[in-house]
Design a protein around this motif. Structure first.
Motif, PDB file in Angstrom:
ATOM      1  N   ALA A 177      17.344  49.880  42.483  1.00 35.31           N
ATOM      2  CA  ALA A 177      16.417  49.771  43.611  1.00 35.31           C
ATOM      3  C   ALA A 177      15.353  50.863  43.624  1.00 35.31           C
ATOM      4  CB  ALA A 177      17.197  49.797  44.926  1.00 35.31           C
ATOM      5  N   GLY A 178      15.635  52.006  43.020  1.00 36.17           N
ATOM      6  CA  GLY A 178      14.683  53.105  42.980  1.00 36.17           C
ATOM      7  C   GLY A 178      15.371  54.353  42.468  1.00 36.17           C
ATOM      8  N   SER A 179      14.616  55.395  42.231  1.00 39.64           N
ATOM      9  CA  SER A 179      15.166  56.623  41.664  1.00 39.64           C
ATOM     10  C   SER A 179      15.565  57.603  42.766  1.00 39.64           C
ATOM     11  CB  SER A 179      14.144  57.288  40.738  1.00 39.64           C
ATOM     12  OG  SER A 179      14.645  58.519  40.262  1.00 39.64           O
ATOM     13  N   ILE A 180      16.842  58.013  42.762  1.00 41.37           N
ATOM     14  CA  ILE A 180      17.297  58.993  43.754  1.00 41.37           C
ATOM     15  C   ILE A 180      17.321  60.413  43.175  1.00 41.37           C
ATOM     16  CG2 ILE A 180      18.604  57.367  45.154  1.00 41.37           C
ATOM     17  CD1 ILE A 180      21.133  58.256  43.655  1.00 41.37           C
ATOM     18  N   ILE A 181      16.949  60.556  41.899  1.00 44.39           N
ATOM     19  CA  ILE A 181      16.842  61.885  41.308  1.00 44.39           C
ATOM     20  C   ILE A 181      15.422  62.424  41.457  1.00 44.39           C
ATOM     21  CG2 ILE A 181      16.178  61.293  38.932  1.00 44.39           C
ATOM     22  CD1 ILE A 181      18.957  63.767  39.985  1.00 44.39           C
ATOM     23  N   ASN A 182      14.495  61.532  41.788  1.00 49.98           N
ATOM     24  CA  ASN A 182      13.125  61.908  42.129  1.00 49.98           C
ATOM     25  C   ASN A 182      13.118  62.324  43.606  1.00 49.98           C
ATOM     26  OD1 ASN A 182      10.414  61.432  43.321  1.00 49.98           O
ATOM     27  ND2 ASN A 182       9.858  60.796  41.247  1.00 49.98           N
ATOM     28  N   ARG A 183      12.704  63.551  43.898  1.00 49.46           N
ATOM     29  CA  ARG A 183      12.850  64.085  45.253  1.00 49.46           C
ATOM     30  C   ARG A 183      12.070  63.312  46.304  1.00 49.46           C
ATOM     31  NH1 ARG A 183      11.678  70.333  43.853  1.00 49.46           N
ATOM     32  NH2 ARG A 183      10.076  69.252  42.624  1.00 49.46           N
ATOM     33  N   ASP A 184      10.856  62.885  45.964  1.00 45.31           N
ATOM     34  CA  ASP A 184      10.071  62.114  46.929  1.00 45.31           C
ATOM     35  C   ASP A 184      10.656  60.719  47.126  1.00 45.31           C
ATOM     36  OD1 ASP A 184       8.324  64.178  47.388  1.00 45.31           O
ATOM     37  OD2 ASP A 184       6.867  63.516  45.879  1.00 45.31           O
ATOM     38  N   GLU A 185      11.015  60.083  46.018  1.00 44.75           N
ATOM     39  CA  GLU A 185      11.522  58.717  46.146  1.00 44.75           C
ATOM     40  C   GLU A 185      12.910  58.696  46.793  1.00 44.75           C
ATOM     41  OE1 GLU A 185      10.503  54.883  43.963  1.00 44.75           O
ATOM     42  OE2 GLU A 185      11.935  55.885  42.633  1.00 44.75           O
ATOM     43  N   GLU A 186      13.686  59.759  46.586  1.00 47.75           N
ATOM     44  CA  GLU A 186      14.991  59.819  47.257  1.00 47.75           C
ATOM     45  C   GLU A 186      14.830  59.741  48.775  1.00 47.75           C
ATOM     46  OE1 GLU A 186      18.849  62.749  47.922  1.00 47.75           O
ATOM     47  OE2 GLU A 186      16.988  63.535  47.073  1.00 47.75           O
ATOM     48  N   LEU A 187      13.862  60.453  49.302  1.00 51.10           N
ATOM     49  CA  LEU A 187      13.618  60.410  50.745  1.00 51.10           C
ATOM     50  C   LEU A 187      13.259  58.996  51.199  1.00 51.10           C
ATOM     51  CD1 LEU A 187      11.578  63.716  51.257  1.00 51.10           C
ATOM     52  CD2 LEU A 187      13.994  63.297  51.811  1.00 51.10           C
ATOM     53  N   LYS A 188      12.470  58.309  50.386  1.00 49.96           N
ATOM     54  CA  LYS A 188      12.096  56.929  50.723  1.00 49.96           C
ATOM     55  C   LYS A 188      13.303  56.006  50.652  1.00 49.96           C
ATOM     56  CE  LYS A 188       7.390  57.541  48.977  1.00 49.96           C
ATOM     57  NZ  LYS A 188       6.416  57.187  47.917  1.00 49.96           N
ATOM     58  N   MET A 189      14.131  56.166  49.591  1.00 48.59           N
ATOM     59  CA  MET A 189      15.301  55.310  49.440  1.00 48.59           C
ATOM     60  C   MET A 189      16.320  55.558  50.547  1.00 48.59           C
ATOM     61  SD  MET A 189      14.238  53.719  46.863  1.00 48.59           S
ATOM     62  CE  MET A 189      15.615  52.606  46.882  1.00 48.59           C
TER      63      MET A 189
ATOM     64  N   GLU B 254      19.622  73.201  50.416  1.00 44.55           N
ATOM     65  CA  GLU B 254      20.525  73.669  51.464  1.00 44.55           C
ATOM     66  C   GLU B 254      21.582  74.628  50.907  1.00 44.55           C
ATOM     67  OE1 GLU B 254      22.018  70.195  53.426  1.00 44.55           O
ATOM     68  OE2 GLU B 254      20.160  69.913  54.584  1.00 44.55           O
ATOM     69  N   GLY B 255      21.131  75.503  50.058  1.00 46.93           N
ATOM     70  CA  GLY B 255      21.998  76.535  49.509  1.00 46.93           C
ATOM     71  C   GLY B 255      22.895  76.091  48.376  1.00 46.93           C
ATOM     72  N   LYS B 256      22.769  74.830  47.949  1.00 41.64           N
ATOM     73  CA  LYS B 256      23.617  74.315  46.867  1.00 41.64           C
ATOM     74  C   LYS B 256      22.758  74.010  45.640  1.00 41.64           C
ATOM     75  CE  LYS B 256      27.112  72.205  49.851  1.00 41.64           C
ATOM     76  NZ  LYS B 256      27.830  70.972  50.210  1.00 41.64           N
ATOM     77  N   LYS B 257      23.314  74.307  44.482  1.00 37.92           N
ATOM     78  CA  LYS B 257      22.610  73.989  43.238  1.00 37.92           C
ATOM     79  C   LYS B 257      22.575  72.478  43.036  1.00 37.92           C
ATOM     80  CE  LYS B 257      23.687  78.281  40.778  1.00 37.92           C
ATOM     81  NZ  LYS B 257      24.311  78.874  39.564  1.00 37.92           N
ATOM     82  N   SER B 258      21.464  72.029  42.564  1.00 38.57           N
ATOM     83  CA  SER B 258      21.317  70.603  42.298  1.00 38.57           C
ATOM     84  C   SER B 258      20.340  70.390  41.152  1.00 38.57           C
ATOM     85  CB  SER B 258      20.831  69.876  43.557  1.00 38.57           C
ATOM     86  OG  SER B 258      20.855  68.485  43.364  1.00 38.57           O
ATOM     87  N   HIS B 259      20.087  69.129  40.856  1.00 40.38           N
ATOM     88  CA  HIS B 259      19.162  68.765  39.778  1.00 40.38           C
ATOM     89  C   HIS B 259      18.169  67.728  40.292  1.00 40.38           C
ATOM     90  CE1 HIS B 259      21.867  70.808  36.981  1.00 40.38           C
ATOM     91  NE2 HIS B 259      22.868  70.133  37.540  1.00 40.38           N
ATOM     92  N   PHE B 260      17.015  67.699  39.681  1.00 39.47           N
ATOM     93  CA  PHE B 260      16.008  66.710  40.046  1.00 39.47           C
ATOM     94  C   PHE B 260      15.160  66.382  38.824  1.00 39.47           C
ATOM     95  CE2 PHE B 260      13.487  70.516  40.169  1.00 39.47           C
ATOM     96  CZ  PHE B 260      12.203  70.113  39.862  1.00 39.47           C
ATOM     97  N   SER B 261      14.424  65.302  38.934  1.00 41.62           N
ATOM     98  CA  SER B 261      13.380  64.957  37.970  1.00 41.62           C
ATOM     99  C   SER B 261      12.348  64.116  38.705  1.00 41.62           C
ATOM    100  CB  SER B 261      13.942  64.175  36.778  1.00 41.62           C
ATOM    101  OG  SER B 261      12.879  63.776  35.916  1.00 41.62           O
ATOM    102  N   ASP B 262      11.198  64.691  38.929  1.00 36.37           N
ATOM    103  CA  ASP B 262      10.124  63.977  39.632  1.00 36.37           C
ATOM    104  C   ASP B 262       9.200  63.243  38.659  1.00 36.37           C
ATOM    105  OD1 ASP B 262      11.123  65.031  41.969  1.00 36.37           O
ATOM    106  OD2 ASP B 262       9.717  66.715  42.034  1.00 36.37           O
ATOM    107  N   ARG B 263       9.614  63.162  37.428  1.00 39.62           N
ATOM    108  CA  ARG B 263       8.761  62.597  36.385  1.00 39.62           C
ATOM    109  C   ARG B 263       8.656  61.077  36.482  1.00 39.62           C
ATOM    110  NH1 ARG B 263       9.394  64.266  29.989  1.00 39.62           N
ATOM    111  NH2 ARG B 263       7.590  63.107  29.192  1.00 39.62           N
TER     112      ARG B 263
ATOM    113  N   SER C 211       9.755  57.244  38.586  1.00 42.87           N
ATOM    114  CA  SER C 211      10.125  56.605  39.853  1.00 42.87           C
ATOM    115  C   SER C 211      10.015  55.088  39.689  1.00 42.87           C
ATOM    116  CB  SER C 211       9.210  57.083  40.987  1.00 42.87           C
ATOM    117  OG  SER C 211       7.863  56.693  40.715  1.00 42.87           O
ATOM    118  N   GLY C 212      10.472  54.358  40.701  1.00 41.17           N
ATOM    119  CA  GLY C 212      10.315  52.904  40.700  1.00 41.17           C
ATOM    120  C   GLY C 212      11.615  52.148  40.521  1.00 41.17           C
ATOM    121  N   TYR C 213      11.560  50.856  40.860  1.00 34.52           N
ATOM    122  CA  TYR C 213      12.694  49.948  40.680  1.00 34.52           C
ATOM    123  C   TYR C 213      12.690  49.397  39.261  1.00 34.52           C
ATOM    124  CZ  TYR C 213       9.569  45.936  40.624  1.00 34.52           C
ATOM    125  OH  TYR C 213       8.607  45.037  40.265  1.00 34.52           O
ATOM    126  N   SER C 214      13.766  48.767  38.868  1.00 37.58           N
ATOM    127  CA  SER C 214      13.812  48.015  37.604  1.00 37.58           C
ATOM    128  C   SER C 214      14.883  46.943  37.718  1.00 37.58           C
ATOM    129  CB  SER C 214      14.086  48.934  36.409  1.00 37.58           C
ATOM    130  OG  SER C 214      15.158  49.800  36.675  1.00 37.58           O
TER     131      SER C 214
END
Length: 328
Positions: free
Chosen positions: A285-297, A196-205, A207-210
């Motif tokens: 509970a899960g990874s919010i830096i992973n783009r797919d898992e963030e949507l799920k969380m 959305e026009g803002k710089k951000s960071h991600f890592s899709d490498r 995922s999962g809870y621990s």
């Protein structure tokens, strides 16, 4: 009579390979003593024969078509002593060991409004995720009768807030402490992107809870047992745990994996786990830096799954069988 009883106690006690535990809680059967000698060899080996004084005092073989029992099974005297041989605590009713209405659970909302924790791939603070999930878990636990559940919100910067939440939990004399978090990755794994026009960071490498426990907690054994229940319920809900913490690529963030089935790790240095005076567990509970898992969380459906899993784990922890046998 007294002499006979003394003789029974002093004789050596041997236990057959199976079935001895149930005999601790059964009284002698007159029909069994008179009829089992004429039955099949499998029935003749029953430990109940040892309850007759004649069998205790005499070592003569039983007259039958086949040997009644081998010498190894002949002196099964444990049942003759009755349940009084058990410690009084083992005979105490276990139903009162955990009253849901009195079990005090502290749900620690990880981080603070001033120190927000990780930032998700879409620039939402971890604190926001933690608060939403913790509130739902609190709601579900209270609906299940755990009315003493307390939501713990602290203020201030990171390290100082850690000691505040530990002090608050200790002052409340909590029975269980559960810290709610959402995961990220070390900086070296981050990649740049725009949302959305803002710089951000991600890592899709990853995922999962621990689930994390500290060996330095004063009740590490119970902490581990509760952590195992949470991990088991997460797995039962179809979730996978974050496996990267067991890998050398994590460097100083690598942790010992205590159970490769449930995703329970050991993290001895965590203040909220080692300084609390009650069993303590931290759930990522899960990874919010992973783009797919963030949507799920961020979805009500995933929060429902996780909160239901935690609630089920607490209920299982509080079952009467837990007090005597521990987790199966």
């Amino acid at each position: 009579m007294i002499a006979a009883m003394a003789a029974m106690v002093l004789l050596p006690i041997e236990v057959s390979d199976a079935g001895w535990l149930s005999d601790l809680f059964k009284g002698p059967s007159k029909q069994a003593k008179s009829a089992k000698q004429a039955k099949s060899p499998k029935q003749a080996k029953s430990p109940k024969q040892a309850k007759s004084p004649k069998h205790v005092a005499s070592r003569k073989p039983v007259t039958s078509a086949k040997p009644a029992a081998s010498p190894k099974r002949r002196n099964v005297k444990l049942a003759a002593l009755g349940p009084v041989a058990l410690p009084p605590a083992a005979l105490k009713p276990v139903a009162a060991a955990c009253d849901p209405s009195k079990l005090r659970i502290v749900l620690d909302v990880g981080h603070t409004a001033e120190s927000e924790g990780a930032i998700s791939a879409r620039n939402v603070s971890e604190f926001v995720f933690n608060l939403r999930l913790a509130k739902l878990i609190e709601q579900k636990l209270k609906a299940e009768g755990f009315t003493e559940t307390r939501l713990l919100l602290t203020e201030g910067k990171a390290r100082r807030s850690l000691f505040k939440r530990v002090a608050a939990a200790n002052d409340l004399r909590a029975d269980l402490f559960l810290s709610i978090h959402h995961d990220s990755v070390p900086n070296k794994f981050l990649e740049d992107w725009e949302f959305e026009g803002k710089k951000s960071h991600f890592s899709d490498r990853f995922s999962g809870y621990s689930v994390f426990v500290s060996r330095n907690n004063p009740d590490f054994k119970t902490s581990l047992s509760f952590a195992e229940l949470i991990g088991k319920e997460m797995k039962a809900q179809g979730l996978d745990y974050a496996k990267q913490y067991s890998q050398p690529i994590m460097g100083r963030h690598q942790r010992p994996l205590l159970n490769k089935e449930t995703g329970v790790y050991r993290y001895d240095e965590l203040i909220v786990l080692r300084k609390t005076q009650m069993p303590a567990v931290l759930l990522e509970a899960g990874s919010i830096i992973n783009r797919d898992e963030e949507l799920k969380m961020n979805s009500p459906e995933r929060r429902e799954i996780i909160s239901s899993g935690v609630t089920a784990a607490v209920k299982e922890f509080c079952e009467p069988r837990w007090a005597m046998l521990g987790p199966l």
